[in-house]
Enzyme design. Structure first.
Site, PDB file in Angstrom:
ATOM      1  N   CYS A  29      -1.441  -4.408  -4.162  1.00  0.00           N
ATOM      2  CA  CYS A  29      -2.015  -4.988  -5.355  1.00  0.00           C
ATOM      3  C   CYS A  29      -0.909  -5.813  -6.008  1.00  0.00           C
ATOM      4  O   CYS A  29       0.269  -5.575  -5.750  1.00  0.00           O
ATOM      5  CB  CYS A  29      -2.509  -3.893  -6.288  1.00  0.00           C
ATOM      6  N   CYS A 105      -6.899  -5.400  -4.745  1.00  0.00           N
ATOM      7  CA  CYS A 105      -7.205  -6.311  -5.856  1.00  0.00           C
ATOM      8  C   CYS A 105      -7.368  -7.719  -5.303  1.00  0.00           C
ATOM      9  O   CYS A 105      -6.793  -8.061  -4.273  1.00  0.00           O
ATOM     10  CB  CYS A 105      -6.147  -6.261  -6.948  1.00  0.00           C
ATOM     11  N   CYS A 113       0.310 -13.005   2.539  1.00  0.00           N
ATOM     12  CA  CYS A 113       1.044 -11.756   2.713  1.00  0.00           C
ATOM     13  C   CYS A 113       2.197 -11.953   3.682  1.00  0.00           C
ATOM     14  O   CYS A 113       2.147 -12.822   4.553  1.00  0.00           O
ATOM     15  CB  CYS A 113       0.123 -10.664   3.262  1.00  0.00           C
TER      16      CYS A 113
END
Length: 181
Positions: A29, A105, A113
């Site tokens: 998150c 989220c 990422c």
């Protein structure tokens, strides 16, 4: 990552879950202060040694949200060792190997990422941010409690999966199916 973006884990043996090795799950998150911390603590609590959960954030705060810690403690879940940390800690060559990475989220799901060693399976399980709720202390605490219960429902389903559903060849499908629960 999107809700349909799942990559198959390339280096985990097909029978990891059956070999007594815990399945390592990383919850992401943005701030690593609420939803990801709740998921980490909860899966470590209910995982019965079959899972080892971690959490991290793309832009971590300085500490977990105090209401997240309160809700966990009131539910009888240990908060020992919980702290906000960067996802960079899990992207390097010396990082613990992850089998499954789950964003919880929408902000983290939309970010690029890092590369995860071993190419773990990935999934997105979106939850509303309880930190964004306005109101009294009790109303805000209730938002965290409701988020914990929503996360718990999915994690109990994950923990109840038979070992063959947690094997490399099935993990991506199992994690994605739980996103719709």
């Amino acid at each position: 990552m999107t809700s349909v973006a799942i990559r198959q884990h390339a280096s985990t043996p097909d029978h990891l879950a059956m070999a007594g090795q815990p399945l390592r799950v990383l919850f992401l998150c943005t701030h690593n202060s609420a939803r990801s911390v709740l998921a980490e603590a909860l899966l470590n609590h209910i995982g019965a040694g079959r899972f080892q959960a971690y959490s991290a954030g793309s832009h971590p705060g300085t500490q977990p949200n105090p209401l997240a810690l309160q809700v966990l403690q009131r539910a009888g879940i240990s908060t020992e060792g919980l702290h906000s940390k960067s996802w960079d800690a899990f992207g390097g060559p010396d990082a613990p190997h992850m089998d499954l990475v789950i964003t919880v989220c929408d902000n983290a799901a939309g970010e690029v990422c890092p590369w995860w060693p071993g190419q773990p399976a990935t999934a997105h399980w979106g939850y509303a941010d309880p930190s964004a709720v306005q109101g009294t202390e009790e109303q805000r605490r209730e938002a965290f409690r409701q988020t914990l219960l929503a996360i718990k429902r999915r994690l109990e389903l994950l923990a109840a999966l038979p070992p063959e559903k947690l094997a490399r060849t099935m993990l991506q499908d199992s994690a994605q199916a739980l996103a719709n629960q």
